[in-house]
Write a protein that holds these residues in place. Structure first.
Motif, short mmCIF file in Angstrom:
data_model
loop_
_atom_site.label_atom_id
_atom_site.label_comp_id
_atom_site.label_asym_id
_atom_site.label_seq_id
_atom_site.Cartn_x
_atom_site.Cartn_y
_atom_site.Cartn_z
N MET A 288 38.40 56.30 50.91
CA MET A 288 37.40 55.46 50.29
C MET A 288 37.98 54.07 50.07
SD MET A 288 35.22 56.31 46.96
CE MET A 288 34.24 55.11 46.16
N HIS A 289 37.21 53.05 50.41
CA HIS A 289 37.66 51.68 50.29
C HIS A 289 37.24 51.09 48.95
CE1 HIS A 289 39.05 51.35 54.39
NE2 HIS A 289 37.94 51.93 54.79
N GLU A 290 38.09 50.24 48.44
CA GLU A 290 37.79 49.53 47.21
C GLU A 290 36.75 48.46 47.50
OE1 GLU A 290 40.18 46.66 44.05
OE2 GLU A 290 41.27 47.66 45.66
N GLN A 291 35.80 48.29 46.60
CA GLN A 291 34.75 47.28 46.75
C GLN A 291 35.35 45.88 46.59
OE1 GLN A 291 31.52 47.93 44.10
NE2 GLN A 291 30.32 46.22 44.86
N PHE A 292 34.78 44.90 47.30
CA PHE A 292 35.23 43.52 47.22
C PHE A 292 35.17 43.02 45.78
CE2 PHE A 292 34.01 39.03 46.96
CZ PHE A 292 35.10 38.46 47.56
N ALA A 293 36.22 42.35 45.38
CA ALA A 293 36.28 41.74 44.05
C ALA A 293 37.17 40.51 44.12
CB ALA A 293 36.85 42.73 43.04
N SER A 294 36.97 39.60 43.19
CA SER A 294 37.83 38.42 43.10
C SER A 294 38.28 38.26 41.66
CB SER A 294 37.09 37.16 43.56
OG SER A 294 36.03 36.87 42.67
N TYR A 295 39.48 37.70 41.51
CA TYR A 295 40.04 37.47 40.19
C TYR A 295 40.83 36.18 40.24
CZ TYR A 295 43.15 37.75 36.19
OH TYR A 295 43.84 37.45 35.06
N TYR A 296 40.58 35.28 39.30
CA TYR A 296 41.33 34.03 39.20
C TYR A 296 42.30 34.13 38.04
CZ TYR A 296 42.60 29.19 38.52
OH TYR A 296 43.32 28.04 38.37
N ASP A 297 43.58 33.89 38.30
CA ASP A 297 44.61 33.89 37.27
C ASP A 297 44.96 32.44 36.95
OD1 ASP A 297 46.82 34.12 35.63
OD2 ASP A 297 48.02 35.25 37.06
N PRO A 298 44.53 31.94 35.79
CA PRO A 298 44.80 30.54 35.46
C PRO A 298 46.28 30.23 35.25
CG PRO A 298 43.74 31.64 33.61
CD PRO A 298 43.76 32.61 34.75
N GLY A 299 47.07 31.22 34.89
CA GLY A 299 48.50 31.00 34.69
C GLY A 299 49.26 30.66 35.95
N THR A 300 48.80 31.22 37.06
CA THR A 300 49.48 30.99 38.34
C THR A 300 48.60 30.22 39.33
OG1 THR A 300 48.69 33.08 39.25
CG2 THR A 300 50.84 33.10 38.12
N SER A 301 47.39 29.86 38.92
CA SER A 301 46.42 29.18 39.80
C SER A 301 46.22 29.96 41.10
CB SER A 301 46.87 27.75 40.12
OG SER A 301 46.86 26.98 38.95
N THR A 302 46.05 31.29 40.94
CA THR A 302 45.89 32.17 42.09
C THR A 302 44.52 32.83 42.06
OG1 THR A 302 48.25 32.64 42.20
CG2 THR A 302 46.78 34.22 43.27
N LEU A 303 43.81 32.74 43.18
CA LEU A 303 42.56 33.46 43.37
C LEU A 303 42.88 34.67 44.22
CD1 LEU A 303 39.45 33.71 43.18
CD2 LEU A 303 39.34 32.34 45.28
N GLU A 304 42.78 35.84 43.63
CA GLU A 304 43.05 37.07 44.36
C GLU A 304 41.73 37.63 44.86
OE1 GLU A 304 45.93 40.67 43.60
OE2 GLU A 304 44.10 40.91 42.43
N LEU A 305 41.64 37.84 46.17
CA LEU A 305 40.49 38.46 46.79
C LEU A 305 40.94 39.83 47.27
CD1 LEU A 305 39.26 35.41 48.89
CD2 LEU A 305 38.46 36.13 46.64
N ARG A 306 40.29 40.88 46.78
CA ARG A 306 40.74 42.23 47.13
C ARG A 306 39.57 43.12 47.50
NH1 ARG A 306 42.78 44.58 41.40
NH2 ARG A 306 43.61 42.52 41.16
N GLY A 307 39.91 44.24 48.05
CA GLY A 307 38.90 45.21 48.44
C GLY A 307 38.53 45.07 49.91
N THR A 308 37.40 45.65 50.25
CA THR A 308 36.94 45.65 51.63
C THR A 308 36.06 44.44 51.90
OG1 THR A 308 36.98 48.06 51.65
CG2 THR A 308 35.68 46.98 53.37
N PHE A 309 36.38 43.72 52.96
CA PHE A 309 35.63 42.53 53.33
C PHE A 309 34.60 42.89 54.39
CE2 PHE A 309 38.83 40.54 51.01
CZ PHE A 309 38.47 39.23 50.78
#
Length: 85
Positions: free
Chosen positions: A1-22
């Motif tokens: 089973m694939h993880e659903q697409f999600a995004s998370y922005y970490d202001p401490g590291t200025s990183t936008l994490e895009l995860r899951g199935t595209f």
């Protein structure tokens, strides 16, 4: 089973994490997520694709091109793909 697409922005590291199935629907949201994250950072934005599944190489290229043209100083980090053989 694939993880659903999600995004998370970490202001401490200025990183936008895009995860899951595209899929097509997920890719439709990426420019909006990039724009939101870029406006929140005062320095360099990193887009992290290392936890993403099913990201075609040509889409990574398009993402890099989009970032280069519209979000100066943005780095795209992707996991290396393994080839069977």
């Amino acid at each position: 089973m694939h993880e659903q697409f999600a995004s998370y922005y970490d202001p401490g590291t200025s990183t936008l994490e895009l995860r899951g199935t595209f899929d097509q629907d997920a890719w439709a949201h990426v420019p909006e997520e990039l724009d939101r994250a870029f406006r929140r950072t005062a320095c360099q934005l990193t887009v992290d694709l290392t936890r993403a599944d099913g990201v075609p190489v040509d889409q990574v290229g398009r993402l890099v091109h989009l970032c280069s043209c519209n979000y100066p100083g943005t780095i795209v980090r992707a996991a290396a793909q393994r080839r069977a053989g």
